[in-house]
Design a protein around this motif. Structure first.
Motif, PDB file in Angstrom:
ATOM      1  N   GLY A  32      93.889  36.349  47.188  1.00 51.68           N
ATOM      2  CA  GLY A  32      94.790  35.572  46.362  1.00 51.68           C
ATOM      3  C   GLY A  32      96.231  36.004  46.606  1.00 51.68           C
ATOM      4  O   GLY A  32      96.507  37.179  46.845  1.00 51.68           O
ATOM      5  N   ALA A  33      97.146  35.042  46.564  1.00 49.27           N
ATOM      6  CA  ALA A  33      98.566  35.318  46.817  1.00 49.27           C
ATOM      7  C   ALA A  33      99.274  35.748  45.543  1.00 49.27           C
ATOM      8  O   ALA A  33      98.996  35.233  44.457  1.00 49.27           O
ATOM      9  N   GLU A  34     100.185  36.714  45.681  1.00 47.91           N
ATOM     10  CA  GLU A  34     100.973  37.192  44.560  1.00 47.91           C
ATOM     11  C   GLU A  34     102.445  37.272  44.949  1.00 47.91           C
ATOM     12  O   GLU A  34     102.802  37.234  46.126  1.00 47.91           O
ATOM     13  N   ALA A  53     115.209  46.588  54.753  1.00 44.69           N
ATOM     14  CA  ALA A  53     113.756  46.421  54.836  1.00 44.69           C
ATOM     15  C   ALA A  53     113.176  46.533  53.433  1.00 44.69           C
ATOM     16  O   ALA A  53     113.180  47.619  52.840  1.00 44.69           O
ATOM     17  N   ILE A  54     112.718  45.427  52.892  1.00 49.64           N
ATOM     18  CA  ILE A  54     112.128  45.394  51.557  1.00 49.64           C
ATOM     19  C   ILE A  54     110.636  45.158  51.700  1.00 49.64           C
ATOM     20  O   ILE A  54     110.215  44.172  52.319  1.00 49.64           O
ATOM     21  N   THR A  55     109.828  46.053  51.169  1.00 51.19           N
ATOM     22  CA  THR A  55     108.379  45.900  51.221  1.00 51.19           C
ATOM     23  C   THR A  55     107.837  45.585  49.836  1.00 51.19           C
ATOM     24  O   THR A  55     108.420  45.973  48.823  1.00 51.19           O
ATOM     25  N   ALA A  56     106.716  44.873  49.802  1.00 54.09           N
ATOM     26  CA  ALA A  56     106.079  44.518  48.538  1.00 54.09           C
ATOM     27  C   ALA A  56     104.569  44.566  48.689  1.00 54.09           C
ATOM     28  O   ALA A  56     104.011  44.095  49.688  1.00 54.09           O
ATOM     29  N   SER A  91     110.999  49.827  48.454  1.00 50.74           N
ATOM     30  CA  SER A  91     109.579  49.560  48.251  1.00 50.74           C
ATOM     31  C   SER A  91     109.323  49.061  46.834  1.00 50.74           C
ATOM     32  O   SER A  91     109.828  49.624  45.863  1.00 50.74           O
ATOM     33  N   ASN A  92     108.491  48.020  46.732  1.00 57.43           N
ATOM     34  CA  ASN A  92     108.120  47.430  45.447  1.00 57.43           C
ATOM     35  C   ASN A  92     106.605  47.426  45.320  1.00 57.43           C
ATOM     36  O   ASN A  92     105.932  46.667  46.017  1.00 57.43           O
ATOM     37  N   SER A  93     106.081  48.261  44.442  1.00 60.06           N
ATOM     38  CA  SER A  93     104.632  48.387  44.272  1.00 60.06           C
ATOM     39  C   SER A  93     104.195  47.678  42.992  1.00 60.06           C
ATOM     40  O   SER A  93     103.532  48.264  42.140  1.00 60.06           O
ATOM     41  N   TYR A  94     104.560  46.439  42.862  1.00 62.82           N
ATOM     42  CA  TYR A  94     104.199  45.663  41.686  1.00 62.82           C
ATOM     43  C   TYR A  94     104.066  44.208  42.096  1.00 62.82           C
ATOM     44  O   TYR A  94     104.465  43.815  43.199  1.00 62.82           O
ATOM     45  N   GLY A  95     103.542  43.399  41.210  1.00 66.44           N
ATOM     46  CA  GLY A  95     103.417  41.984  41.509  1.00 66.44           C
ATOM     47  C   GLY A  95     102.764  41.226  40.379  1.00 66.44           C
ATOM     48  O   GLY A  95     102.256  41.810  39.421  1.00 66.44           O
ATOM     49  N   ARG A 126     102.412  43.894  36.938  1.00 63.76           N
ATOM     50  CA  ARG A 126     101.609  45.093  37.175  1.00 63.76           C
ATOM     51  C   ARG A 126     102.075  45.960  38.330  1.00 63.76           C
ATOM     52  O   ARG A 126     102.438  45.459  39.375  1.00 63.76           O
ATOM     53  N   GLY A 127     101.972  47.254  38.102  1.00 69.67           N
ATOM     54  CA  GLY A 127     102.042  48.181  39.226  1.00 69.67           C
ATOM     55  C   GLY A 127     100.758  48.059  40.016  1.00 69.67           C
ATOM     56  O   GLY A 127      99.769  47.511  39.554  1.00 69.67           O
ATOM     57  N   ARG A 128     100.771  48.606  41.233  1.00 68.97           N
ATOM     58  CA  ARG A 128      99.671  48.347  42.142  1.00 68.97           C
ATOM     59  C   ARG A 128      98.791  49.547  42.443  1.00 68.97           C
ATOM     60  O   ARG A 128      97.926  49.449  43.281  1.00 68.97           O
ATOM     61  N   ARG A 129      98.990  50.662  41.808  1.00 67.41           N
ATOM     62  CA  ARG A 129      98.200  51.820  42.183  1.00 67.41           C
ATOM     63  C   ARG A 129      96.773  51.691  41.699  1.00 67.41           C
ATOM     64  O   ARG A 129      96.472  50.958  40.771  1.00 67.41           O
ATOM     65  N   ALA A 130      95.906  52.428  42.313  1.00 68.58           N
ATOM     66  CA  ALA A 130      94.511  52.464  41.924  1.00 68.58           C
ATOM     67  C   ALA A 130      94.033  53.895  42.041  1.00 68.58           C
ATOM     68  O   ALA A 130      94.437  54.623  42.931  1.00 68.58           O
ATOM     69  N   ARG A 131      93.190  54.325  41.130  1.00 68.48           N
ATOM     70  CA  ARG A 131      92.864  55.737  41.042  1.00 68.48           C
ATOM     71  C   ARG A 131      91.373  55.964  41.016  1.00 68.48           C
ATOM     72  O   ARG A 131      90.642  55.296  40.322  1.00 68.48           O
ATOM     73  N   ILE A 132      90.936  56.948  41.795  1.00 70.54           N
ATOM     74  CA  ILE A 132      89.562  57.424  41.666  1.00 70.54           C
ATOM     75  C   ILE A 132      89.518  58.668  40.797  1.00 70.54           C
ATOM     76  O   ILE A 132      88.631  58.840  39.997  1.00 70.54           O
ATOM     77  N   GLY A 133      90.479  59.554  40.913  1.00 75.65           N
ATOM     78  CA  GLY A 133      90.469  60.769  40.115  1.00 75.65           C
ATOM     79  C   GLY A 133      89.695  61.882  40.777  1.00 75.65           C
ATOM     80  O   GLY A 133      89.265  61.795  41.913  1.00 75.65           O
ATOM     81  N   SER A 134      89.468  62.948  40.030  1.00 70.41           N
ATOM     82  CA  SER A 134      88.860  64.133  40.620  1.00 70.41           C
ATOM     83  C   SER A 134      87.371  63.998  40.832  1.00 70.41           C
ATOM     84  O   SER A 134      86.753  64.840  41.447  1.00 70.41           O
TER      85      SER A 134
END
Length: 455
Positions: free
Chosen positions: A282-284, A271-274, A246-250, A12-20
């Protein structure tokens, strides 16, 4: 948000959305309060009292909407569905707020979007993290790589819209500032397009732009959302010269993680971020890799204090919030010394991730609406931290930059986040913020760049 086995094609990607339709945001912006106008996740109308059971029922109902929209195994076009706060129906946050106020929650349609930004913009992010001066003068010549799955055919055009909106310098392929390649490095043979991941890519690109406007950006698109392909894309980013990835998944941890560590994430001098994850405590993986900087998430709000901002652990519900925890598989890096976890502890540092205090993103290809949206998730915090590393300068050639914040632990170079939790755990600091190190926020959030550079 659920997690999946990293061998699955649906990591999964990690974004989260509220929207307008974020509570109150539009009205406050019209009133001239700028882009940092947000609903407060912990502010409820005092004139309406609703039992905890009723609130819990409303939150559960929100997840029913969610499951119906996404399904247990998302089809193509919903590959990042677990990372969306809204694909249809309502969010848990919106359900809870409506229940507390004694009103019906407003339904957000999948194509809901706004004609103008309603979330935090570059000046807000730079102000919150003490980066205003560094962002104006640093980053030239540095490249931040973003690794995602599938192709966003509108990535460059949408990036241009975002940067134009906020008066940032243009970043195009013609100028060499922006480059998009496949996991093999091809600029022409790209993966198939996927609207479910397009919003993720827009979020990542926009957060690099907001944090490090002078940085070059390399977007590496894996052909599918498997650990092998995403990891190959990480290797390609490093091969192409990126010192910040940058890695926005897990996904869920597995016994293969240590093999993945050495195959894909062991890159000294980079520099690698996750993202720590958006499913609460919980760990991912790959956040659990000892070679990456695991990035947790906060709720970021304006304040009358000297900093002008306050932060707490992002936690919306039992299944929505920043990830954290003690890895079951990965060894503890030598610089991590917390005593409660004998293996790798997540997270190291953190940044804004709560969609209720989210960031503005422009996306014209996403499955959840085209135009301006307000996003959160640790998909926002990971590229922000990667970009702070870039502002701090090129890492030492043999260094693992995940160690840098530990060298600055307990200093004014980091904002210590001391309130909030992301769930229940037997060892308190695994899931509850407090003075010093804790799982949900690590050592805290940036206050300038000095905690993220070679000493």
């Amino acid at each position: 948000m659920r997690t999946t086995n990293p061998n699955s094609p649906h990591i999964r990607g990690r974004r989260a959305r509220i929207g307008s339709a974020a509570f109150g945001a539009a009205a406050l912006v019209v009133a001239g309060l700028g882009t940092a106008a947000h609903a407060s996740a912990d502010t409820a109308a005092t004139s309406h009292k609703v039992s905890a059971q009723a609130v819990a029922a409303q939150v559960a109902k929100a997840h029913v909407h969610y499951e119906k929209a996404c399904g247990a195994t998302p089809k193509k076009g919903y590959a990042a569905c677990d990372a969306l706060r809204v694909t249809g129906g309502t969010t848990a946050f919106m359900e809870k707020q409506a229940a507390l106020k004694g009103i019906a929650p407003r339904t957000v349609k999948p194509n809901a979007a706004s004609d103008s930004p309603t979330g935090y913009g570059p000046s807000d992010i730079q102000s919150a993290y003490g980066l205003t001066s560094a962002a104006s003068s640093n980053g030239s010549g540095e490249t931040v790589a973003i690794v995602d799955a599938y192709d966003d055919p509108n990535a460059e055009a949408d990036l241009a819209t975002y940067r134009s909106q906020y008066g940032l310098p243009a970043c195009t392929s013609d100028s060499g500032c922006f480059t998009k390649v496949s996991q093999t490095g091809s600029t022409t043979s790209l993966p198939s397009a996927d609207s479910g991941w397009a919003g993720e890519e827009s979020l990542d690109l926009d957060m690099v732009s907001a944090t490090c406007p002078n940085c070059n950006i390399l977007l590496v698109e894996a052909k599918s959302a498997t650990t092998a392909n995403l990891g190959t894309a990480v290797n390609e980013a490093v091969k192409l010269g990126a010192k910040f990835v940058s890695n926005s998944y897990g996904g869920a941890e597995s016994s293969s993680d240590t093999t993945y560590d050495s195959r894909y994430y062991n890159h000294p001098g980079v520099a690698i971020t996750a993202s720590a994850g958006d499913s609460a405590y919980g760990a991912e993986y790959p956040a659990a890799s000892k070679y990456v900087t695991a990035v947790g998430g906060t709720a970021l709000k304006t304040s009358s204090n000297s900093r002008g901002w306050t932060e707490s652990v992002w936690h919306t519900s039992s299944t929505e919030g920043t990830g954290s925890g003690c890895s079951a598989n990965d060894a503890k890096p030598s610089w991590q010394t917390d005593s409660g976890c004998s293996k790798r502890m997540i997270a190291d540092v953190s940044a804004v991730a709560d969609p209720a205090t989210g960031v503005s993103v422009y996306d014209s290809y996403g499955s959840d609406g085209t135009g301006w949206n307000t996003y959160g998730g640790t998909s926002a915090s990971s590229p922000i931290i990667a970009s702070v590393y870039a502002l701090a300068g090129t890492p030492g050639s043999s260094d693992y930059p995940a160690q840098y914040p530990y060298n600055a632990a307990g200093t004014s170079a980091l904002n210590d986040v001391t309130s909030g939790s992301n769930g229940s755990c037997s060892t308190s600091y695994f899931c509850t913020a407090g003075p010093g190190y804790d799982g949900p926020t690590g050592w805290g959030t940036p206050q300038g760049t000095s905690a993220f550079g070679a000493s």
